[in-house]
Design an enzyme around this catalytic site. Structure first.
Site, PDB file in Angstrom:
ATOM      1  N   HIS A 101      43.012  48.075  42.277  1.00  0.00           N
ATOM      2  CA  HIS A 101      43.850  46.895  42.525  1.00  0.00           C
ATOM      3  C   HIS A 101      44.129  46.198  41.213  1.00  0.00           C
ATOM      4  O   HIS A 101      43.317  46.244  40.284  1.00  0.00           O
ATOM      5  CB  HIS A 101      43.186  45.938  43.513  1.00  0.00           C
ATOM      6  CG  HIS A 101      41.780  45.584  43.159  1.00  0.00           C
ATOM      7  ND1 HIS A 101      40.712  46.431  43.415  1.00  0.00           N
ATOM      8  CD2 HIS A 101      41.257  44.506  42.533  1.00  0.00           C
ATOM      9  CE1 HIS A 101      39.601  45.878  42.968  1.00  0.00           C
ATOM     10  NE2 HIS A 101      39.902  44.716  42.416  1.00  0.00           N
ATOM     11  N   HIS A 103      44.895  42.477  39.661  1.00  0.00           N
ATOM     12  CA  HIS A 103      44.887  41.033  39.944  1.00  0.00           C
ATOM     13  C   HIS A 103      46.149  40.402  39.363  1.00  0.00           C
ATOM     14  O   HIS A 103      46.476  40.644  38.185  1.00  0.00           O
ATOM     15  CB  HIS A 103      43.681  40.366  39.281  1.00  0.00           C
ATOM     16  CG  HIS A 103      42.357  40.788  39.848  1.00  0.00           C
ATOM     17  ND1 HIS A 103      41.679  40.040  40.791  1.00  0.00           N
ATOM     18  CD2 HIS A 103      41.577  41.877  39.608  1.00  0.00           C
ATOM     19  CE1 HIS A 103      40.532  40.648  41.094  1.00  0.00           C
ATOM     20  NE2 HIS A 103      40.450  41.765  40.393  1.00  0.00           N
TER      21      HIS A 103
HETATM   22  P1  5GP Z   1      37.291  43.227  41.484  1.00  0.00           P
HETATM   23  O1  5GP Z   1      36.081  42.401  41.131  1.00  0.00           O
HETATM   24  O2  5GP Z   1      36.882  44.509  42.174  1.00  0.00           O
HETATM   25  O3  5GP Z   1      38.260  43.442  40.371  1.00  0.00           O
HETATM   26  O4  5GP Z   1      38.096  42.343  42.510  1.00  0.00           O
HETATM   27  C1  5GP Z   1      37.849  42.300  43.875  1.00  0.00           C
HETATM   28  C2  5GP Z   1      38.579  41.068  44.405  1.00  0.00           C
HETATM   29  O5  5GP Z   1      38.753  41.229  45.787  1.00  0.00           O
HETATM   30  C3  5GP Z   1      37.827  39.767  44.201  1.00  0.00           C
HETATM   31  O6  5GP Z   1      38.663  38.857  43.489  1.00  0.00           O
HETATM   32  C4  5GP Z   1      37.521  39.292  45.617  1.00  0.00           C
HETATM   33  O7  5GP Z   1      37.631  37.901  45.746  1.00  0.00           O
HETATM   34  C5  5GP Z   1      38.580  40.010  46.425  1.00  0.00           C
HETATM   35  N1  5GP Z   1      38.194  40.342  47.788  1.00  0.00           N
HETATM   36  C6  5GP Z   1      37.063  40.986  48.166  1.00  0.00           C
HETATM   37  N2  5GP Z   1      37.067  41.181  49.506  1.00  0.00           N
HETATM   38  C7  5GP Z   1      38.242  40.671  49.961  1.00  0.00           C
HETATM   39  C8  5GP Z   1      38.822  40.583  51.264  1.00  0.00           C
HETATM   40  O8  5GP Z   1      38.261  41.018  52.276  1.00  0.00           O
HETATM   41  N3  5GP Z   1      40.054  39.997  51.351  1.00  0.00           N
HETATM   42  C9  5GP Z   1      40.715  39.514  50.258  1.00  0.00           C
HETATM   43  N4  5GP Z   1      41.918  38.951  50.448  1.00  0.00           N
HETATM   44  N5  5GP Z   1      40.177  39.562  49.017  1.00  0.00           N
HETATM   45  C10 5GP Z   1      38.970  40.139  48.881  1.00  0.00           C
END
Ligand code: 5GP
Ligand code: ZN
Length: 137
Positions: A101, A103
């Site tokens: 993903h 951001h």
């Molecule tokens: P990472 O740390 O893997 O780059 O980002 C994961 C992101 O996913 C985090 O910013 C977290 O807040 C978001 N996130 C995790 N679970 C969910 C979810 O169930 N729904 C949504 N909308 N965001 C999520």
């Protein structure tokens, strides 16, 4: 490919509801539930790829074009002063959901979102060593 144990596969596929800002055949853009700033969103491919290195080239090419288009719209609509694109790969880099993903983070003057790093220090020797390792000389 979908991974039945992956939450982002379920969100991208619409099995788990999300606040969706944009959707096409390949991607869904949703609002993050733990936002760094107002409007923090995630661009998620509908197919399961673990991280940047797992992405198919064709999908990788589309990611930046989609990110730019949606970020531009968000910046305008939300009155953001700036914008960060952040993309984490691996636990050490802060990845917590192992489905690729990007951001999309609108920035506002004085929002104090802790996204940027504190500059460290290096030496000419270290710069050369890193260059040598990466370019294979
Ligand atoms: P990472 O740390 O893997 O780059 O980002 C994961 C992101 O996913 C985090 O910013 C977290 O807040 C978001 N996130 C995790 N679970 C969910 C979810 O169930 N729904 C949504 N909308 N965001 C999520
Ligand atoms: Zn997935």
């Amino acid at each position: 490919m979908r991974d039945e144990n992956c939450i982002f596969c379920k969100i991208a596929g619409g099995e788990i509801p999300s606040t969706t800002l944009y959707e096409d055949d390949d991607f869904r853009v949703i609002l993050d539930l733990g936002p760094a700033t107002r409007g923090h969103a995630l661009l998620i491919p509908k197919e399961h790829y673990r991280d940047l290195f797992d992405l198919e080239d064709e999908v990788a090419e589309k990611v930046l074009l989609r990110a730019r288009r949606i970020a531009g719209r968000m910046k305008e609509a939300l009155g953001a002063d700036g914008f960060n694109l952040v993309q984490n790969n691996g636990k050490a880099a802060g990845q917590t959901v192992f489905h690729f993903h990007m951001h999309l983070i609108p920035r506002y003057e004085n929002d104090h979102a802790g996204i940027l790093w504190k500059p460290g220090e290096t030496t000419p020797e270290e710069l050369e060593e890193v260059k040598r390792l990466v370019d294979g000389q």
